[in-house]
Design an enzyme around this catalytic site. Structure first.
Site, mmCIF file in Angstrom:
data_model
loop_
_atom_site.group_PDB
_atom_site.id
_atom_site.type_symbol
_atom_site.label_atom_id
_atom_site.label_comp_id
_atom_site.label_asym_id
_atom_site.label_seq_id
_atom_site.Cartn_x
_atom_site.Cartn_y
_atom_site.Cartn_z
ATOM 1 N N HIS A 12 47.224 11.670 77.390
ATOM 2 C CA HIS A 12 46.985 11.125 78.764
ATOM 3 C C HIS A 12 47.548 12.002 79.793
ATOM 4 C CE1 HIS A 12 50.705 9.117 78.131
ATOM 5 N NE2 HIS A 12 50.702 8.968 79.587
ATOM 6 N N ARG A 13 48.810 12.879 79.529
ATOM 7 C CA ARG A 13 49.510 13.501 80.485
ATOM 8 C C ARG A 13 48.786 14.882 80.759
ATOM 9 N NH1 ARG A 13 55.828 12.059 80.068
ATOM 10 N NH2 ARG A 13 55.666 9.974 81.079
ATOM 11 N N VAL A 16 42.961 17.223 80.573
ATOM 12 C CA VAL A 16 41.659 16.174 79.981
ATOM 13 C C VAL A 16 42.125 14.794 79.980
ATOM 14 C CG1 VAL A 16 39.908 16.199 78.215
ATOM 15 C CG2 VAL A 16 40.709 18.466 79.127
ATOM 16 N N SER A 108 36.739 22.915 71.910
ATOM 17 C CA SER A 108 36.693 24.053 72.873
ATOM 18 C C SER A 108 35.770 24.933 72.523
ATOM 19 C CB SER A 108 38.218 24.935 72.992
ATOM 20 O OG SER A 108 37.917 25.869 73.416
ATOM 21 N N SER A 109 35.081 25.682 73.545
ATOM 22 C CA SER A 109 34.139 26.477 73.302
ATOM 23 C C SER A 109 34.645 27.607 72.637
ATOM 24 C CB SER A 109 33.569 26.976 74.683
ATOM 25 O OG SER A 109 34.486 27.717 75.438
ATOM 26 N N CYS A 110 35.701 27.983 72.255
ATOM 27 C CA CYS A 110 36.307 28.921 71.447
ATOM 28 C C CYS A 110 35.864 29.047 69.884
ATOM 29 C CB CYS A 110 37.983 29.231 71.625
ATOM 30 S SG CYS A 110 38.815 27.985 71.014
ATOM 31 N N TYR A 137 43.583 28.635 66.923
ATOM 32 C CA TYR A 137 43.258 27.405 67.653
ATOM 33 C C TYR A 137 41.890 27.210 67.488
ATOM 34 C CZ TYR A 137 42.538 24.513 71.885
ATOM 35 O OH TYR A 137 42.099 23.450 72.372
ATOM 36 N N LYS A 141 40.392 23.715 65.678
ATOM 37 C CA LYS A 141 39.123 22.776 66.491
ATOM 38 C C LYS A 141 37.790 22.697 65.409
ATOM 39 C CE LYS A 141 41.347 21.629 69.890
ATOM 40 N NZ LYS A 141 41.705 20.140 70.265
ATOM 41 N N PRO A 164 33.926 21.013 75.287
ATOM 42 C CA PRO A 164 34.057 21.362 76.768
ATOM 43 C C PRO A 164 34.020 23.003 76.608
ATOM 44 C CG PRO A 164 35.868 19.915 76.085
ATOM 45 C CD PRO A 164 35.210 20.514 74.819
ATOM 46 N N ASN A 166 35.110 26.174 79.450
ATOM 47 C CA ASN A 166 36.474 26.309 80.272
ATOM 48 C C ASN A 166 36.856 25.327 81.215
ATOM 49 O OD1 ASN A 166 37.304 28.998 78.778
ATOM 50 N ND2 ASN A 166 35.245 29.727 79.958
ATOM 51 N N LEU A 167 37.967 24.731 81.503
ATOM 52 C CA LEU A 167 38.128 23.495 82.107
ATOM 53 C C LEU A 167 39.195 23.890 83.268
ATOM 54 C CD1 LEU A 167 38.315 20.844 79.478
ATOM 55 C CD2 LEU A 167 36.348 21.081 81.062
ATOM 56 N N HIS A 180 45.581 29.374 81.753
ATOM 57 C CA HIS A 180 44.246 29.649 81.447
ATOM 58 C C HIS A 180 43.706 30.771 82.785
ATOM 59 C CE1 HIS A 180 43.563 26.571 78.378
ATOM 60 N NE2 HIS A 180 42.974 27.542 77.671
ATOM 61 N N TRP A 203 43.861 40.820 85.011
ATOM 62 C CA TRP A 203 43.958 41.528 83.567
ATOM 63 C C TRP A 203 42.653 41.736 83.363
ATOM 64 C CZ3 TRP A 203 47.062 39.931 78.757
ATOM 65 C CH2 TRP A 203 48.340 40.097 79.079
#
Length: 308
Positions: A12-13, A16, A108-110, A137, A141, A164, A166-167, A180, A203
């Site tokens: 919660h911190r 997301v 994640s979309s990755c 990662y 997921k 999701p 990229n957020l 990110h 980059w």
């Protein structure tokens, strides 16, 4: 979900989890359970077991994860794999053991192959090799998605997964190395503006294309799907729109008011050439994003300034 239902928001911190928490409060939910990482280490199997047996949440939003950008993902490969697997395994298993009515796992979309056709349809999962820099990662997921489906199949658990794009947004991570691309660029342009720097070096080549969703829009989607979606597999959550990193940089430059030059360091890695979500299933279920990118960047920048 009844307004007094016991709902656990894991993470919660984070960006997301805090957005989901805000959404639930806004909708009038009064029995929300949270624990900071110092209060409950989700990597600790016994601690998670005790927490679930004591609190008995009815619903779970699993937004807790070890996250980072391309640099962090590539350097801390073992940490990203081990810690994310541990968090997922512990929470999902205890949700089953303690009769949680419904759990939402956020990925994640990755998870998609590096060279998957665009836009990314849910069916493209496991059809090719992953992007090397964030493979650990992504594997964690993917395991989370498959775990939710396995518990659904074997134990009839109503565990759903959402992926999701990229957020960015409130409570984002602006660390110089571990953030990110969008928050990293906000920090870079802000510092360059404050310091009177003549150029900002970015980059990569600037050619990769990325899609960005404001975290509060994601929270809206998560809430909507928690009420309206009960299927196996997973759902993409995104805008269905993307742009090049170069165009993103120019937009952030404009919002922040930096007047210097942009330089692209093509010796640095670009990552996946393109990552655009196919959100046709999400749209068919009746949900679409509301916050457009320029508006969202302005909101995120104000949040960044408040934390400076």
């Amino acid at each position: 979900m009844d307004k007094n239902a016991k709902i656990y928001v894991a993470g919660h911190r984070g960006m997301v989890g805090s957005a989901i928490y805000r959404k639930l409060v806004k909708e009038g939910y009064t029995n929300l359970i949270t624990r900071s990482s110092s209060e409950l280490d989700l990597r600790d199997q016994e601690a998670v077991k005790t927490f679930f047996e004591t609190e008995k949440p009815e619903y779970v939003f699993l937004a807790a994860a070890k996250v980072g950008g391309i640099v962090a993902n590539n350097i801390y490969r073992a940490d990203f794999l081990y810690e994310n697997l541990s968090i997922q395994n512990n929470v999902i298993h205890q949700a089953y053991k303690n009769d949680v009515k419904k759990l939402m796992f956020l990925g994640s979309s990755c998870i998609y192959p590096k060279l998957a056709p665009q836009p990314l349809k849910e069916d493209y999962l496991l059809t090719g090799l992953l992007e090397e820099t964030n493979e650990p990662y992504a594997i964690a997921k993917i395991a989370g998605i498959k775990m939710c489906d396995a518990y659904r199949a074997q134990y009839n658990c109503n565990f759903i997964s959402v992926m999701p794009t990229n957020l960015y947004g409130y409570n984002d991570n602006y660390h110089p190395q571990n953030s990110h691309v969008l928050p990293a660029l906000i920090r870079k342009f802000h510092e360059a503006k404050i310091n009177g720097t003549s150029e900002v070096v970015i980059w990569g080549s600037g050619s990769p294309m990325r899609e960005f969703l404001f975290a509060d829009d994601l929270a809206e989607a998560c809430y909507y799907l928690m009420l309206n979606y009960d299927d196996s597999g997973f759902l993409n959550i995104g805008t269905g729109e993307d742009m090049t990193i170069k165009d993103l940089a120019l937009l952030i430059k404009k919002v922040i008011g930096f007047e210097g030059e942009l330089t692209f360091d093509s010796t640095k890695p670009d990552g996946t050439p393109r990552k655009l979500m196919d959100v046709s299933k999400l749209h068919a279920l009746g949900w679409k994003h509301q916050i457009e990118l320029e508006e969202g960047i302005k909101m995120a920048y104000q949040d960044f300034l408040c934390k400076e």
